[in-house]
Design a protein around this motif. Structure first.
Motif, PDB file in Angstrom:
ATOM      1  N   THR A 138      34.968  69.618 -97.065  1.00 30.50           N
ATOM      2  CA  THR A 138      35.557  70.891 -96.625  1.00 30.50           C
ATOM      3  C   THR A 138      35.291  71.993 -97.647  1.00 30.50           C
ATOM      4  O   THR A 138      35.040  73.146 -97.278  1.00 30.50           O
ATOM      5  CB  THR A 138      37.072  70.738 -96.410  1.00 30.50           C
ATOM      6  OG1 THR A 138      37.675  70.168 -97.596  1.00 30.50           O
ATOM      7  CG2 THR A 138      37.369  69.832 -95.236  1.00 30.50           C
ATOM      8  N   GLU A 179      35.808  78.202 -90.964  1.00 23.59           N
ATOM      9  CA  GLU A 179      37.086  77.493 -90.850  1.00 23.59           C
ATOM     10  C   GLU A 179      37.062  76.518 -89.683  1.00 23.59           C
ATOM     11  O   GLU A 179      37.628  75.431 -89.761  1.00 23.59           O
ATOM     12  CB  GLU A 179      38.229  78.497 -90.679  1.00 23.59           C
ATOM     13  CG  GLU A 179      38.603  79.225 -91.942  1.00 23.59           C
ATOM     14  CD  GLU A 179      38.961  78.269 -93.072  1.00 23.59           C
ATOM     15  OE1 GLU A 179      39.735  77.311 -92.834  1.00 23.59           O
ATOM     16  OE2 GLU A 179      38.455  78.446 -94.197  1.00 23.59           O
ATOM     17  N   LEU A 198      36.489  63.887 -97.813  1.00 24.83           N
ATOM     18  CA  LEU A 198      37.198  64.955 -97.099  1.00 24.83           C
ATOM     19  C   LEU A 198      37.332  66.187 -97.979  1.00 24.83           C
ATOM     20  O   LEU A 198      37.044  67.315 -97.548  1.00 24.83           O
ATOM     21  CB  LEU A 198      38.583  64.453 -96.685  1.00 24.83           C
ATOM     22  CG  LEU A 198      39.503  65.474 -96.022  1.00 24.83           C
ATOM     23  CD1 LEU A 198      38.888  65.985 -94.734  1.00 24.83           C
ATOM     24  CD2 LEU A 198      40.872  64.864 -95.744  1.00 24.83           C
ATOM     25  N   GLU A 199      37.757  65.982 -99.223  1.00 19.24           N
ATOM     26  CA  GLU A 199      37.954  67.105-100.150  1.00 19.24           C
ATOM     27  C   GLU A 199      36.638  67.824-100.450  1.00 19.24           C
ATOM     28  O   GLU A 199      36.556  69.056-100.352  1.00 19.24           O
ATOM     29  CB  GLU A 199      38.583  66.588-101.442  1.00 19.24           C
ATOM     30  CG  GLU A 199      38.836  67.674-102.472  1.00 19.24           C
ATOM     31  CD  GLU A 199      39.435  67.126-103.758  1.00 19.24           C
ATOM     32  OE1 GLU A 199      39.596  67.899-104.714  1.00 19.24           O
ATOM     33  OE2 GLU A 199      39.735  65.910-103.808  1.00 19.24           O
ATOM     34  N   TYR A 258      35.380  69.055 -89.249  1.00 19.62           N
ATOM     35  CA  TYR A 258      35.022  68.023 -90.233  1.00 19.62           C
ATOM     36  C   TYR A 258      36.270  67.271 -90.699  1.00 19.62           C
ATOM     37  O   TYR A 258      36.270  66.040 -90.813  1.00 19.62           O
ATOM     38  CB  TYR A 258      34.330  68.681 -91.422  1.00 19.62           C
ATOM     39  CG  TYR A 258      33.890  67.701 -92.494  1.00 19.62           C
ATOM     40  CD1 TYR A 258      32.697  66.993 -92.368  1.00 19.62           C
ATOM     41  CD2 TYR A 258      34.674  67.490 -93.625  1.00 19.62           C
ATOM     42  CE1 TYR A 258      32.296  66.100 -93.345  1.00 19.62           C
ATOM     43  CE2 TYR A 258      34.281  66.591 -94.599  1.00 19.62           C
ATOM     44  CZ  TYR A 258      33.093  65.896 -94.458  1.00 19.62           C
ATOM     45  OH  TYR A 258      32.700  65.003 -95.422  1.00 19.62           O
ATOM     46  N   GLU A 259      37.360  68.017 -90.955  1.00 19.65           N
ATOM     47  CA  GLU A 259      38.617  67.393 -91.380  1.00 19.65           C
ATOM     48  C   GLU A 259      39.134  66.438 -90.314  1.00 19.65           C
ATOM     49  O   GLU A 259      39.619  65.336 -90.629  1.00 19.65           O
ATOM     50  CB  GLU A 259      39.655  68.466 -91.680  1.00 19.65           C
ATOM     51  CG  GLU A 259      39.404  69.233 -92.972  1.00 19.65           C
ATOM     52  CD  GLU A 259      40.426  70.339 -93.188  1.00 19.65           C
ATOM     53  OE1 GLU A 259      41.198  70.623 -92.239  1.00 19.65           O
ATOM     54  OE2 GLU A 259      40.456  70.913 -94.289  1.00 19.65           O
ATOM     55  N   ARG A 279      33.260  75.564 -96.802  1.00 15.57           N
ATOM     56  CA  ARG A 279      33.829  76.890 -97.071  1.00 15.57           C
ATOM     57  C   ARG A 279      32.972  77.655 -98.084  1.00 15.57           C
ATOM     58  O   ARG A 279      32.794  78.868 -97.957  1.00 15.57           O
ATOM     59  CB  ARG A 279      35.260  76.741 -97.574  1.00 15.57           C
ATOM     60  CG  ARG A 279      36.227  76.238 -96.491  1.00 15.57           C
ATOM     61  CD  ARG A 279      37.671  76.307 -96.942  1.00 15.57           C
ATOM     62  NE  ARG A 279      38.571  75.991 -95.855  1.00 15.57           N
ATOM     63  CZ  ARG A 279      39.108  74.796 -95.644  1.00 15.57           C
ATOM     64  NH1 ARG A 279      38.822  73.798 -96.473  1.00 15.57           N
ATOM     65  NH2 ARG A 279      39.918  74.585 -94.622  1.00 15.57           N
ATOM     66  N   ALA A 292      35.014  73.560 -90.794  1.00 10.45           N
ATOM     67  CA  ALA A 292      35.795  72.774 -91.756  1.00 10.45           C
ATOM     68  C   ALA A 292      36.882  71.977 -91.040  1.00 10.45           C
ATOM     69  O   ALA A 292      37.136  70.810 -91.366  1.00 10.45           O
ATOM     70  CB  ALA A 292      36.421  73.696 -92.807  1.00 10.45           C
ATOM     71  N   ALA A 293      37.546  72.605 -90.042  1.00  8.41           N
ATOM     72  CA  ALA A 293      38.600  71.917 -89.297  1.00  8.41           C
ATOM     73  C   ALA A 293      38.031  70.740 -88.503  1.00  8.41           C
ATOM     74  O   ALA A 293      38.623  69.649 -88.459  1.00  8.41           O
ATOM     75  CB  ALA A 293      39.291  72.905 -88.357  1.00  8.41           C
TER      76      ALA A 293
END
Length: 248
Positions: free
Chosen positions: A18, A125, A14-15, A131-132, A22, A128-129
C-alpha cells in the motif's frame, strides 16, 4: 495466537504494497503539478512579451500619428495633445485586457492542476484499497489455518496426556479399568476446565478474552467418544460440557 512466518510476511506485504502504491501516485501527481507550473511560467513569459509588444506598437502608432499631424500643420496644437492622451488610453486598455486574460488563463491552469492531482489521488486510494482487500483476505485465510493447526496441536497434546495417564495408573486402577474402562486421574470437571483454558486467548491490549467454542466442542467430543474411557467418566464430562453451553 503466535504469528507464523507466513502471517508476518503477509502483513509486511500489505504494509509495503500500500505504501508503494500511494508513493507511485504521489510521484505522478508531482509530475503533473510540474507540467502545469511550467505552463503557468510560460504564461508569465508570454504576458511580458505581449506587454512589451503592445507598448512598442503604441509608441510606433503615436509617432506615426504625430508625424501625420505635423505634416498637416497641427504641431503643438491641442490636437497633438489629444492624440497623445488617446494613445496612452489605448495602451492602458490593451494592457488591462492582457492582464485580465493572463489571470483567467492562470486560474484555468491552477484549476486543472488541482483537478488532475485529486483524480490521481482518488485512483491511487482505490488501487490501494483493492490491494488491501486482496491481501486482507489472504491474511484471514492464514489466521483460520493457524487456528485450526493450533487446535489440532492442543487436541494431540491432550490425547497424549490421556494415554500417559493410562500408562501410569496403579495395578488396582488397572483392574478397575479392565471392567469399567480407563478413569483418568483428573476429574471430568477438571479436564473440561483445562480444555476451556487451552482454547481461550486473552488479548491484553484489547482487554478481552476470545473463546474458541468450536475447538472446545471438538475436544470434549473426542473424549466423550473415546470408548477406552469409563462410560461414567465420559457421561459426566458430557453433562458438564452441556451445562456450560459447549455441547448442545
Amino acid at each position: 495466537m503466535a504469528q507464523t512466518d507466513t502471517m508476518k510476511a503477509l502483513l509486511k506485504r500489505l504494509e509495503d504494497g500500500t505504501a508503494a502504491i500511494r508513493a507511485r501516485y504521489e510521484s505522478l501527481a508531482n509530475a503533473s503539478d510540474a507540467q502545469y507550473r511550467t505552463k503557468i511560467a510560460e504564461l508569465e513569459t508570454d504576458y511580458r512579451g505581449a506587454v512589451n509588444a503592445a507598448s512598442a506598437q503604441a509608441q510606433i502608432n503615436l509617432k506615426n500619428n504625430l508625424e501625420k499631424m505635423a505634416d498637416a500643420g497641427y504641431v503643438r496644437s491641442g490636437e497633438t495633445v489629444q492624440a497623445t492622451i488617446a494613445s496612452g488610453a489605448d495602451r492602458a486598455k490593451m494592457l488591462s485586457a492582457l492582464s485580465i486574460q493572463k489571470a483567467k488563463d492562470k486560474r484555468g491552469y491552477e484549476s486543472e492542476m488541482a483537478s488532475a492531482r485529486a483524480s490521481l489521488a482518488l485512483t491511487g486510494e482505490k488501487e490501494a484499497a483493492d490491494y488491501e482487500n486482496k491481501v486482507s483476505e489472504m491474511i484471514l485465510a492464514q489466521q483460520n489455518a493457524d487456528r485450526e493447526y493450533e487446535a489440532e496441536q492442543r487436541q494431540r497434546a491432550f490425547d497424549n496426556r490421556i494415554k500417559q495417564q493410562s500408562l501410569t495408573s496403579s495395578v488396582r486402577e488397572s483392574e478397575k479399568k479392565s471392567e469399567e474402562g480407563i478413569v483418568p486421574e483428573k476429574s471430568p470437571y477438571e479436564y473440561v476446565q483445562e480444555i476451556v483454558k487451552q482454547n481461550s486467548t486473552y488479548h491484553k491490549k484489547k482487554g478481552y478474552t476470545v473463546v474458541d467454542r468450536r475447538a472446545i466442542l471438538l475436544a470434549i467430543s473426542a473424549v466423550v467418544k473415546d470408548t477406552r474411557l469409563s462410560y461414567r467418566y465420559r457421561y459426566e464430562m458430557y453433562l458438564y460440557g452441556k451445562s456450560l453451553g459447549y455441547i448442545k
